[in-house]
Design a protein around this motif. Structure first.
Motif, PDB file in Angstrom:
ATOM      1  N   VAL A  99      -1.090 -13.940   1.231  1.00 43.27           N
ATOM      2  CA  VAL A  99      -0.899 -13.141   0.025  1.00 43.27           C
ATOM      3  C   VAL A  99      -1.839 -11.937   0.056  1.00 43.27           C
ATOM      4  O   VAL A  99      -3.036 -12.070   0.308  1.00 43.27           O
ATOM      5  CB  VAL A  99      -1.177 -13.990  -1.237  1.00 43.27           C
ATOM      6  CG1 VAL A  99      -1.149 -13.115  -2.482  1.00 43.27           C
ATOM      7  CG2 VAL A  99      -0.165 -15.115  -1.349  1.00 43.27           C
ATOM      8  N   GLY A 100      -1.284 -10.742  -0.193  1.00 45.90           N
ATOM      9  CA  GLY A 100      -2.075  -9.518  -0.200  1.00 45.90           C
ATOM     10  C   GLY A 100      -2.115  -8.799   1.131  1.00 45.90           C
ATOM     11  O   GLY A 100      -2.559  -7.650   1.200  1.00 45.90           O
ATOM     12  N   ASP A 101      -1.660  -9.462   2.216  1.00 43.41           N
ATOM     13  CA  ASP A 101      -1.617  -8.805   3.523  1.00 43.41           C
ATOM     14  C   ASP A 101      -0.500  -7.762   3.563  1.00 43.41           C
ATOM     15  O   ASP A 101       0.497  -7.871   2.860  1.00 43.41           O
ATOM     16  CB  ASP A 101      -1.371  -9.821   4.646  1.00 43.41           C
ATOM     17  CG  ASP A 101      -2.590 -10.671   4.936  1.00 43.41           C
ATOM     18  OD1 ASP A 101      -3.668 -10.335   4.394  1.00 43.41           O
ATOM     19  OD2 ASP A 101      -2.465 -11.652   5.684  1.00 43.41           O
ATOM     20  N   THR A 102      -0.680  -6.744   4.406  1.00 50.50           N
ATOM     21  CA  THR A 102       0.405  -5.799   4.689  1.00 50.50           C
ATOM     22  C   THR A 102       1.131  -6.273   5.935  1.00 50.50           C
ATOM     23  O   THR A 102       0.534  -6.385   7.003  1.00 50.50           O
ATOM     24  CB  THR A 102      -0.142  -4.382   4.902  1.00 50.50           C
ATOM     25  OG1 THR A 102      -0.776  -3.938   3.702  1.00 50.50           O
ATOM     26  CG2 THR A 102       0.998  -3.412   5.253  1.00 50.50           C
ATOM     27  N   ALA A 103       2.402  -6.606   5.808  1.00 43.66           N
ATOM     28  CA  ALA A 103       3.182  -7.158   6.910  1.00 43.66           C
ATOM     29  C   ALA A 103       4.344  -6.223   7.233  1.00 43.66           C
ATOM     30  O   ALA A 103       4.703  -5.345   6.448  1.00 43.66           O
ATOM     31  CB  ALA A 103       3.705  -8.546   6.551  1.00 43.66           C
ATOM     32  N   GLU A 104       4.917  -6.430   8.419  1.00 46.11           N
ATOM     33  CA  GLU A 104       6.058  -5.611   8.852  1.00 46.11           C
ATOM     34  C   GLU A 104       7.159  -6.518   9.377  1.00 46.11           C
ATOM     35  O   GLU A 104       6.920  -7.384  10.219  1.00 46.11           O
ATOM     36  CB  GLU A 104       5.628  -4.628   9.941  1.00 46.11           C
ATOM     37  CG  GLU A 104       6.746  -3.681  10.370  1.00 46.11           C
ATOM     38  CD  GLU A 104       6.282  -2.631  11.361  1.00 46.11           C
ATOM     39  OE1 GLU A 104       5.706  -1.628  10.925  1.00 46.11           O
ATOM     40  OE2 GLU A 104       6.483  -2.840  12.573  1.00 46.11           O
ATOM     41  N   LEU A 105       8.370  -6.306   8.873  1.00 46.35           N
ATOM     42  CA  LEU A 105       9.554  -7.049   9.307  1.00 46.35           C
ATOM     43  C   LEU A 105      10.457  -6.097  10.081  1.00 46.35           C
ATOM     44  O   LEU A 105      10.762  -5.002   9.605  1.00 46.35           O
ATOM     45  CB  LEU A 105      10.279  -7.634   8.093  1.00 46.35           C
ATOM     46  CG  LEU A 105      11.538  -8.484   8.355  1.00 46.35           C
ATOM     47  CD1 LEU A 105      11.695  -9.526   7.258  1.00 46.35           C
ATOM     48  CD2 LEU A 105      12.800  -7.630   8.460  1.00 46.35           C
ATOM     49  N   ARG A 106      10.888  -6.529  11.267  1.00 47.80           N
ATOM     50  CA  ARG A 106      11.811  -5.737  12.097  1.00 47.80           C
ATOM     51  C   ARG A 106      13.072  -6.573  12.350  1.00 47.80           C
ATOM     52  O   ARG A 106      12.984  -7.667  12.885  1.00 47.80           O
ATOM     53  CB  ARG A 106      11.162  -5.367  13.434  1.00 47.80           C
ATOM     54  CG  ARG A 106      10.074  -4.310  13.303  1.00 47.80           C
ATOM     55  CD  ARG A 106       9.388  -4.087  14.644  1.00 47.80           C
ATOM     56  NE  ARG A 106       8.480  -2.954  14.578  1.00 47.80           N
ATOM     57  CZ  ARG A 106       8.792  -1.717  14.910  1.00 47.80           C
ATOM     58  NH1 ARG A 106      10.006  -1.455  15.343  1.00 47.80           N
ATOM     59  NH2 ARG A 106       7.909  -0.749  14.814  1.00 47.80           N
TER      60      ARG A 106
END
Length: 341
Positions: free
Chosen positions: A35-42
């Motif tokens: 929670v609170g992390d910056t994530a990236e979905l491809r």
């Protein structure tokens, strides 16, 4: 079934505007999201539909479309996560949806089915292009800190203080070790600096020679197949030196996983983007090399499915390759501690 019935059936299918696409893979970075992390979905897929043809020109930037972040599919998720950035990238007939988001809750984040044409700003009468992303798992922060409380205390090392001879021997040994350490440290530091200098010179030379070969490729009067073969040979030679492993037998679909394993998942964001981009170009050049005469090459629109490069595509591939090389060479200060990564 009569010929008339077959014709009516085909017209009905065409009028519905069905879009055929084949899901390739979905990758989320980092692998464990809190929670609170910056994530990236491809999300990568192939499609015969030219999504850029009817897109809002204000959203198109080269081979990238900036998707509508205010769309309902993202607004409806505001209680679960915040979508900071959304874009669609294209390499040939391979498309990649890139979502940058911040989760607010633990558990499963399930994005609802959405119409990609709507997010691209296409006309309202365009046939719907529906996609469904795989749910994403968000881990509790308790799991991250759980291991820190499970360690067992280490017993202190006790040195007897009653034997003065033993104390004297230990003191003399410590002084000797310190002196030897200082001498070794100086020589090892010099040796390390020389090795780093040699490696950096080698890496820089590899980059310069690869770029020179790529730009020279523009001037070659090669056929499409010859161009694709020459480009792959140049990039495989570059990657072999860059990562210290052979890439002669690595397939286009496994570039991301192979490089991830080689580096122990220690690539930074710029390097990961470059690897994904290169994988797309390798797939495109493989299609040019091997799809000639196949059923896929006979699909419509012809300019996308023929085993031939589109107008200006060679130049775009070369410029994209140079950009990807610069992305792979990008190193943050803390990354230098991991050697060749």
């Amino acid at each position: 079934m009569t010929k008339h019935k077959i014709l009516i059936f085909c017209l009905i299918i065409f009028s519905l505007g069905q879009v055929f696409c084949f899901a390739d893979e979905q990758i989320v970075m980092p692998k464990e999201i809190y929670v609170g992390d910056t994530a990236e979905l491809r999300y990568m897929f192939k499609s015969q539909t030219n999504l850029f043809l009817m897109a809002d020109s204000a959203r198109v930037h080269g081979d990238v479309i900036i998707l509508d972040e205010s769309a309902s599919v993202f607004k409806d998720m505001e209680g679960v996560c915040l979508v900071k950035k959304a874009m669609l990238q294209r390499v040939g007939i391979t498309y990649t949806i890139i979502l940058t988001f911040v989760p607010w809750v633990t558990g499963e984040i399930d994005f609802p089915e959405f119409n990609l044409n709507e997010l691209c700003g296409n006309r309202s009468d365009a046939a719907p292009f529906l996609l469904k992303l795989t749910p994403v798992q968000v881990v509790s922060i308790l799991k991250k800190t759980e291991s820190a409380s499970e360690g067992t205390p280490v017993s202190p090392i006790l040195i007897p203080g009653t034997n003065y001879v033993l104390w004297g021997l230990i003191s003399a040994l410590l002084i000797l070790l310190i002196l030897v350490g200082i001498v070794i440290a100086r020589f090892s530091l010099i040796a390390k600096k020389l090795i780093e200098l040699k490696e950096n010179i080698g890496f820089s030379r590899n980059v310069v020679l690869t770029k020179r070969k790529l730009y020279a490729l523009k001037k070659k009067n090669y056929s499409d197949i010859e161009f694709a073969c020459a480009w792959q040979q140049i990039m495989r030679n570059y990657l072999e030196y860059r990562f210290g492993n052979s890439f002669a037998s690595v397939t286009a679909s496994s570039f991301v996983s192979v490089i991830s394993n080689m580096t122990g998942d220690m690539l930074n964001m710029e390097q990961e983007n470059a690897v994904f981009s290169l994988q797309g170009v390798f797939r495109r050049t493989d299609y040019i090399r091997y799809a000639g005469g196949s059923i896929d090459s006979e699909q419509l629109p012809a300019e996308e499915h023929r085993a031939m490069f589109m107008q200006g595509e060679r130049e775009r591939i070369i410029e994209l390759s140079v950009s990807d090389i610069e992305g792979l060479e990008f190193r943050e200060k803390e990354m230098k501690a991991y050697g060749r990564v």
